[in-house]
Design an enzyme around this catalytic site. Structure first.
Site, short mmCIF file in Angstrom:
data_model
loop_
_atom_site.label_atom_id
_atom_site.label_comp_id
_atom_site.label_asym_id
_atom_site.label_seq_id
_atom_site.Cartn_x
_atom_site.Cartn_y
_atom_site.Cartn_z
N LEU A 112 41.92 -20.77 11.88
CA LEU A 112 42.83 -21.61 11.09
C LEU A 112 42.07 -22.35 9.99
O LEU A 112 40.91 -22.70 10.15
CB LEU A 112 43.47 -22.66 12.01
CG LEU A 112 44.40 -22.16 13.10
CD1 LEU A 112 44.80 -23.32 14.01
CD2 LEU A 112 45.63 -21.50 12.49
N ASP A 153 39.66 -19.36 16.94
CA ASP A 153 39.10 -20.71 16.82
C ASP A 153 38.39 -21.17 18.10
O ASP A 153 38.03 -22.34 18.22
CB ASP A 153 40.22 -21.70 16.47
CG ASP A 153 40.62 -21.59 15.00
OD1 ASP A 153 39.77 -21.88 14.15
OD2 ASP A 153 41.76 -21.18 14.71
N HIS A 187 41.22 -33.94 12.03
CA HIS A 187 41.03 -34.67 13.28
C HIS A 187 40.41 -36.03 12.98
O HIS A 187 39.73 -36.19 11.96
CB HIS A 187 40.05 -33.93 14.20
CG HIS A 187 40.59 -32.68 14.82
ND1 HIS A 187 39.96 -31.46 14.72
CD2 HIS A 187 41.69 -32.47 15.59
CE1 HIS A 187 40.65 -30.54 15.39
NE2 HIS A 187 41.72 -31.13 15.92
N CYS A 246 32.39 -30.07 16.58
CA CYS A 246 33.39 -29.12 17.09
C CYS A 246 32.80 -28.00 17.94
O CYS A 246 33.49 -27.40 18.75
CB CYS A 246 34.13 -28.44 15.94
SG CYS A 246 34.50 -29.51 14.58
C1 CIR Z 1 41.22 -25.59 13.61
O1 CIR Z 1 41.90 -25.72 12.59
O2 CIR Z 1 41.65 -25.92 14.72
C2 CIR Z 1 39.84 -24.99 13.50
N1 CIR Z 1 39.82 -24.04 12.42
C3 CIR Z 1 38.81 -26.06 13.28
C4 CIR Z 1 38.65 -26.99 14.42
C5 CIR Z 1 37.65 -28.03 14.18
N2 CIR Z 1 37.44 -28.81 15.36
C6 CIR Z 1 37.16 -30.11 15.36
O3 CIR Z 1 37.19 -30.76 14.31
N3 CIR Z 1 36.95 -30.67 16.53
#
Ligand code: CIR
Length: 246
Positions: A5, A47, A148, A235
């Site tokens: 995503l 993801d 986030h 992340c």
């Molecule tokens: C998303 O949109 O969920 C992933 N592409 C990126 C997640 C990043 N995670 C985070 O900031 N903890």
């Protein structure tokens, strides 16, 4: 992961580039003294390398979350067996949606950001789950436009938070000392403290200088490719302190 995503499409990330960034990240965690377990890839869940989002972990136990993006919801069930093998206590978020990226743990309290991924029901249920682990939590409202809460802040030490100017203005950090990212370097706010070191995205030289001048031992890591999927350094892992053996 190239199908992950992203809020704005800047073209797909390079597969080899993400692998290289992940390898360097794992090496940095190991050289900072951590024992690292690298999970198997999940081909159907692009993801899934962002393991911070489907769970929260503490010395006292883990909480299995309910990720807010429909394409990420199966990640919780996928990581559950690993967590059950590692933690005696695994609490399941009963309702709503919450992503681990929205949760900032400070020594005093846990901040849960409401976002497009963490809704009111999920945040309220998470407050209850955290209470079962002895943690006091508070729901906060990050400014619009960040994926986030921790996209825009991170804990540098027990008394200090690194935050973007917009987040710092919200005054959600109470008595914590604030270090504010220099103009144009909002992306540096997702730093990651590991023992005595601080992992920071390499693309933000002014933040790196600022943190160095404040006495932090900075380890700069490339995040160019994972940033194309709106991800940063926190992340990519779940981190906890194992309770000392009796
Ligand atoms: C998303 O949109 O969920 C992933 N592409 C990126 C997640 C990043 N995670 C985070 O900031 N903890």
């Amino acid at each position: 992961m190239v199908d992950g995503l992203r809020a704005h499409d800047r073209g797909p990330p390079s597969f080899d580039g993400i692998v290289a960034e992940h390898d360097a990240y794992v090496a940095a965690l190991r050289s900072a003294g951590l024992a690292v377990t690298v999970l198997e890839p999940l081909e159907a869940m692009p993801d899934a390398l962002f393991v911070e989002d489907p769970a929260l972990v503490f010395s006292e136990g883990a909480i299995l979350l309910r990720p807010g993006a429909p394409s990420r919801q199966a990640e919780a069930a996928a990581i559950a067996p690993t967590l059950r093998g590692l933690f005696e206590t695994v609490i399941e978020l009963p309702q709503g949606f919450a992503d681990g990226g929205d949760v900032l743990v400070t020594p005093e309290r846990v901040l849960i950001g409401r976002s497009a991924r963490t809704d009111a029901a999920g945040a309220a249920a998470l407050v209850q789950c955290l209470a079962r682990l002895g943690r006091q939590a508070e729901v906060v409202e990050p400014p619009a436009g960040v994926l986030h809460l921790k996209t825009a802040c991170s804990l540098l030490d027990d008394e200090t938070v690194l935050a973007t100017p917009a987040l710092a203005r919200t005054e959600m950090f109470g008595g914590l000392r604030q270090v504010i990212t220099p103009d144009g370097e909002d992306g540096a706010a997702n730093a990651l403290r590991i023992n005595d070191g601080l992992l920071v995205s390499a693309g933000y030289p002014r933040t790196i200088d600022l943190l160095g001048s404040l006495g932090f031992t900075v380890v700069a890591l490339d995040t160019l490719e994972i940033a194309k999927l709106d991800a940063g350094l926190s992340c990519l892992s779940l981190r906890w302190l194992e309770p000392a053996a009796d």
